[in-house]
Design an enzyme around this catalytic site. Structure first.
Site, PDB file in Angstrom:
ATOM      1  N   LYS A 211       0.832  -1.214   0.000  1.00  0.00           N
ATOM      2  CA  LYS A 211       0.000   0.000   0.000  1.00  0.00           C
ATOM      3  C   LYS A 211       0.869   1.268   0.000  1.00  0.00           C
ATOM      4  O   LYS A 211       0.651   2.170  -0.800  1.00  0.00           O
ATOM      5  CB  LYS A 211      -0.941   0.012   1.217  1.00  0.00           C
ATOM      6  CG  LYS A 211      -1.899  -1.174   1.267  1.00  0.00           C
ATOM      7  CD  LYS A 211      -2.838  -1.099   2.447  1.00  0.00           C
ATOM      8  CE  LYS A 211      -2.166  -1.206   3.797  1.00  0.00           C
ATOM      9  NZ  LYS A 211      -1.486  -2.511   4.062  1.00  0.00           N
TER      10      LYS A 211
ATOM     11  N   ARG B 117     -10.411   0.401   8.605  1.00  0.00           N
ATOM     12  CA  ARG B 117      -9.917  -0.955   8.849  1.00  0.00           C
ATOM     13  C   ARG B 117     -10.926  -1.799   9.614  1.00  0.00           C
ATOM     14  O   ARG B 117     -10.655  -2.950   9.928  1.00  0.00           O
ATOM     15  CB  ARG B 117      -8.657  -0.845   9.691  1.00  0.00           C
ATOM     16  CG  ARG B 117      -7.442  -1.484   9.077  1.00  0.00           C
ATOM     17  CD  ARG B 117      -6.296  -1.041   9.944  1.00  0.00           C
ATOM     18  NE  ARG B 117      -5.096  -1.702   9.704  1.00  0.00           N
ATOM     19  CZ  ARG B 117      -4.035  -1.147   9.120  1.00  0.00           C
ATOM     20  NH1 ARG B 117      -4.078   0.064   8.653  1.00  0.00           N
ATOM     21  NH2 ARG B 117      -2.930  -1.816   9.009  1.00  0.00           N
TER      22      ARG B 117
ATOM     23  N   ARG C  87      10.862  -0.908  11.326  1.00  0.00           N
ATOM     24  CA  ARG C  87       9.738  -0.603  12.212  1.00  0.00           C
ATOM     25  C   ARG C  87       9.672  -1.594  13.375  1.00  0.00           C
ATOM     26  O   ARG C  87       9.952  -2.773  13.207  1.00  0.00           O
ATOM     27  CB  ARG C  87       8.422  -0.663  11.424  1.00  0.00           C
ATOM     28  CG  ARG C  87       7.955   0.689  10.958  1.00  0.00           C
ATOM     29  CD  ARG C  87       6.853   0.645   9.948  1.00  0.00           C
ATOM     30  NE  ARG C  87       5.679  -0.149  10.290  1.00  0.00           N
ATOM     31  CZ  ARG C  87       4.599  -0.227   9.529  1.00  0.00           C
ATOM     32  NH1 ARG C  87       4.552   0.465   8.397  1.00  0.00           N
ATOM     33  NH2 ARG C  87       3.575  -0.964   9.861  1.00  0.00           N
TER      34      ARG C  87
ATOM     35  N   ARG D 235      11.699  -5.102   5.168  1.00  0.00           N
ATOM     36  CA  ARG D 235      11.415  -3.682   4.891  1.00  0.00           C
ATOM     37  C   ARG D 235      12.323  -2.767   5.706  1.00  0.00           C
ATOM     38  O   ARG D 235      12.584  -3.000   6.874  1.00  0.00           O
ATOM     39  CB  ARG D 235       9.962  -3.371   5.249  1.00  0.00           C
ATOM     40  CG  ARG D 235       9.665  -1.876   5.188  1.00  0.00           C
ATOM     41  CD  ARG D 235       8.219  -1.558   5.219  1.00  0.00           C
ATOM     42  NE  ARG D 235       7.507  -2.150   6.321  1.00  0.00           N
ATOM     43  CZ  ARG D 235       6.182  -2.119   6.438  1.00  0.00           C
ATOM     44  NH1 ARG D 235       5.463  -1.538   5.492  1.00  0.00           N
ATOM     45  NH2 ARG D 235       5.588  -2.678   7.461  1.00  0.00           N
TER      46      ARG D 235
ATOM     47  N   ARG E 228      -0.728  -9.072  13.090  1.00  0.00           N
ATOM     48  CA  ARG E 228      -1.345  -8.041  12.221  1.00  0.00           C
ATOM     49  C   ARG E 228      -2.160  -8.700  11.112  1.00  0.00           C
ATOM     50  O   ARG E 228      -3.233  -8.220  10.739  1.00  0.00           O
ATOM     51  CB  ARG E 228      -0.251  -7.139  11.636  1.00  0.00           C
ATOM     52  CG  ARG E 228       0.322  -6.185  12.686  1.00  0.00           C
ATOM     53  CD  ARG E 228       1.667  -5.605  12.281  1.00  0.00           C
ATOM     54  NE  ARG E 228       1.642  -4.877  11.034  1.00  0.00           N
ATOM     55  CZ  ARG E 228       2.730  -4.578  10.322  1.00  0.00           C
ATOM     56  NH1 ARG E 228       3.928  -4.945  10.753  1.00  0.00           N
ATOM     57  NH2 ARG E 228       2.637  -3.907   9.216  1.00  0.00           N
TER      58      ARG E 228
HETATM   59  P1  AP5 Z   1       4.779  -1.595   1.873  1.00  0.00           P
HETATM   60  O1  AP5 Z   1       4.455  -0.796   0.669  1.00  0.00           O
HETATM   61  O2  AP5 Z   1       5.522  -0.902   2.979  1.00  0.00           O
HETATM   62  O3  AP5 Z   1       3.467  -2.351   2.409  1.00  0.00           O
HETATM   63  P2  AP5 Z   1       2.192  -1.797   3.153  1.00  0.00           P
HETATM   64  O4  AP5 Z   1       1.017  -2.505   2.566  1.00  0.00           O
HETATM   65  O5  AP5 Z   1       2.156  -0.302   3.170  1.00  0.00           O
HETATM   66  O6  AP5 Z   1       2.491  -2.399   4.589  1.00  0.00           O
HETATM   67  P3  AP5 Z   1       2.309  -1.815   6.051  1.00  0.00           P
HETATM   68  O7  AP5 Z   1       3.032  -2.794   6.935  1.00  0.00           O
HETATM   69  O8  AP5 Z   1       2.734  -0.393   6.161  1.00  0.00           O
HETATM   70  O9  AP5 Z   1       0.788  -1.942   6.211  1.00  0.00           O
HETATM   71  P4  AP5 Z   1      -0.005  -2.007   7.481  1.00  0.00           P
HETATM   72  O10 AP5 Z   1      -1.353  -1.848   6.924  1.00  0.00           O
HETATM   73  O11 AP5 Z   1       0.195  -3.188   8.356  1.00  0.00           O
HETATM   74  O12 AP5 Z   1       0.626  -0.824   8.354  1.00  0.00           O
HETATM   75  P5  AP5 Z   1       0.060   0.584   8.814  1.00  0.00           P
HETATM   76  O13 AP5 Z   1       1.208   1.493   8.902  1.00  0.00           O
HETATM   77  O14 AP5 Z   1      -1.145   0.967   8.042  1.00  0.00           O
HETATM   78  O15 AP5 Z   1       5.612  -2.882   1.394  1.00  0.00           O
HETATM   79  C1  AP5 Z   1       6.167  -3.792   2.342  1.00  0.00           C
HETATM   80  C2  AP5 Z   1       7.607  -4.176   1.894  1.00  0.00           C
HETATM   81  O16 AP5 Z   1       7.524  -4.940   0.692  1.00  0.00           O
HETATM   82  C3  AP5 Z   1       8.485  -2.967   1.583  1.00  0.00           C
HETATM   83  O17 AP5 Z   1       9.796  -3.253   2.005  1.00  0.00           O
HETATM   84  C4  AP5 Z   1       8.438  -2.842   0.059  1.00  0.00           C
HETATM   85  O18 AP5 Z   1       9.653  -2.328  -0.441  1.00  0.00           O
HETATM   86  C5  AP5 Z   1       8.214  -4.290  -0.390  1.00  0.00           C
HETATM   87  N1  AP5 Z   1       7.337  -4.390  -1.546  1.00  0.00           N
HETATM   88  C6  AP5 Z   1       6.220  -3.645  -1.812  1.00  0.00           C
HETATM   89  N2  AP5 Z   1       5.649  -4.054  -2.962  1.00  0.00           N
HETATM   90  C7  AP5 Z   1       6.405  -5.110  -3.407  1.00  0.00           C
HETATM   91  C8  AP5 Z   1       6.301  -5.984  -4.545  1.00  0.00           C
HETATM   92  N3  AP5 Z   1       5.310  -5.846  -5.452  1.00  0.00           N
HETATM   93  N4  AP5 Z   1       7.238  -6.955  -4.682  1.00  0.00           N
HETATM   94  C9  AP5 Z   1       8.242  -7.091  -3.754  1.00  0.00           C
HETATM   95  N5  AP5 Z   1       8.387  -6.290  -2.672  1.00  0.00           N
HETATM   96  C10 AP5 Z   1       7.483  -5.311  -2.500  1.00  0.00           C
HETATM   97  O19 AP5 Z   1      -0.484   0.217  10.299  1.00  0.00           O
HETATM   98  C11 AP5 Z   1       0.413  -0.093  11.347  1.00  0.00           C
HETATM   99  C12 AP5 Z   1      -0.387  -0.263  12.627  1.00  0.00           C
HETATM  100  O20 AP5 Z   1      -1.102   0.965  12.945  1.00  0.00           O
HETATM  101  C13 AP5 Z   1      -1.492  -1.337  12.604  1.00  0.00           C
HETATM  102  O21 AP5 Z   1      -0.972  -2.630  12.881  1.00  0.00           O
HETATM  103  C14 AP5 Z   1      -2.431  -0.820  13.706  1.00  0.00           C
HETATM  104  O22 AP5 Z   1      -1.934  -1.118  14.988  1.00  0.00           O
HETATM  105  C15 AP5 Z   1      -2.377   0.681  13.521  1.00  0.00           C
HETATM  106  N6  AP5 Z   1      -3.419   1.185  12.589  1.00  0.00           N
HETATM  107  C16 AP5 Z   1      -3.218   1.821  11.389  1.00  0.00           C
HETATM  108  N7  AP5 Z   1      -4.385   2.167  10.833  1.00  0.00           N
HETATM  109  C17 AP5 Z   1      -5.364   1.741  11.678  1.00  0.00           C
HETATM  110  C18 AP5 Z   1      -6.792   1.800  11.649  1.00  0.00           C
HETATM  111  N8  AP5 Z   1      -7.448   2.372  10.610  1.00  0.00           N
HETATM  112  N9  AP5 Z   1      -7.480   1.251  12.670  1.00  0.00           N
HETATM  113  C19 AP5 Z   1      -6.847   0.690  13.728  1.00  0.00           C
HETATM  114  N10 AP5 Z   1      -5.490   0.606  13.821  1.00  0.00           N
HETATM  115  C20 AP5 Z   1      -4.751   1.128  12.812  1.00  0.00           C
END
Ligand code: AP5
Length: 218
Positions: free
Chosen positions: A13, A88, A160, A127, A171
């Site tokens: 994402k 979410r 992270r 990552r 997660r």
């Molecule tokens: P990356 O692009 O970083 O993936 P991402 O989908 O953004 O992953 P996140 O871990 O950031 O998502 P998340 O939803 O768990 O975290 P968030 O910060 O929202 O890609 C991952 C890796 O793969 C990178 O190294 C990249 O280079 C590589 N990559 C990407 N595409 C690739 C491809 N096609 N091929 C190969 N490699 C690739 O949330 C974190 C925490 O915040 C949650 O756990 C929760 O506690 C809280 N939170 C956030 N939002 C909410 C909400 N709305 N409600 C409640 N809690 C929330």
């Protein structure tokens, strides 16, 4: 254009959001980034968020809805919007619907990036992000051209706190239980839901997303 970007942790994402902003120029709001900024501020709320995130659990809906409503309210409506990581839960999706309805700014699409669990674990544990400019990398799939430092600004690369395997599994479980029902919610409400295969190269994923978003309304 106003879109919601969904998908399991590590689906890509954040990676794709940065590319879509370059192509379409909309404002990108990541709930995870907003919570990490609050954590970095050292506030009491930030400490509470840090504990929840480190456990791989979801932040309670009332906190999320209040923080995201404030962030969305600060965006110029004309710039467009890409919500990444929010909503979410179904309760968050209902709250977002109410906000968008009030502002007469409906969603154009919900984009869901798919990827399988084992691939996700490999991606997240590799990552890294630049501690200075925030640019994202992967030690194997998208390494920095400068090795251990950011190839854009020479900042140190960091991992992270919630990217350890056991937290990633937690997660993923939260995603399946609490977030997958949001996709069904949007489908039932008649929203345009676009699924993109995230198990391709980053460039192929971007190409699919750009094509699907360009065809909206045609
Ligand atoms: P990356 O692009 O970083 O993936 P991402 O989908 O953004 O992953 P996140 O871990 O950031 O998502 P998340 O939803 O768990 O975290 P968030 O910060 O929202 O890609 C991952 C890796 O793969 C990178 O190294 C990249 O280079 C590589 N990559 C990407 N595409 C690739 C491809 N096609 N091929 C190969 N490699 C690739 O949330 C974190 C925490 O915040 C949650 O756990 C929760 O506690 C809280 N939170 C956030 N939002 C909410 C909400 N709305 N409600 C409640 N809690 C929330």
């Amino acid at each position: 254009m106003r879109i919601v970007l969904m998908g399991p942790p590590g689906a890509g994402k954040g990676t794709q959001a940065a590319r879509l902003v370059e192509t379409f120029g909309m404002k990108h709001l990541s709930s995870g980034d907003i919570f990490r900024a609050e954590k970095a501020s050292g506030s009491a709320l930030g400490k509470k968020l840090a504990d929840i995130m480190a456990a791989g659990a979801l932040v309670p809906d009332d906190i999320v809805v209040e923080m995201m409503a404030k962030a969305i309210g600060a965006v110029d409506e004309a710039s467009g919007l890409m919500l990444d990581g929010f909503p979410r839960t179904v309760a968050q999706a209902e709250a977002l619907d109410a906000t968008l309805k009030q502002n007469s700014t409906p969603l154009d699409a919900v984009v869901v990036i798919t990827a399988d669990d084992n691939e996700i674990v490999g991606r997240i544990t590799g990552r890294r992000a630049c501690g200075t400019c925030g640019k994202g990398f992967h030690v194997k799939f998208m390494p920095s051209a400068k090795g251990d430092v950011c190839d854009a600004c020479d900042g140190a690369l960091t991992q992270r706190d919630d990217d350890r395997e056991e937290v990633v599994r937690q997660r993923l479980s939260a995603y399946k239980k609490q977030t997958e029902p949001v996709i069904a919610y949007y489908r039932a409400s008649g929203a345009k839901v676009i699924e993109v295969n995230g198990s391709q190269s980053p460039d192929a994923v971007t190409a699919d997303m750009v094509k699907a978003l360009r065809s909206l309304g045609s």
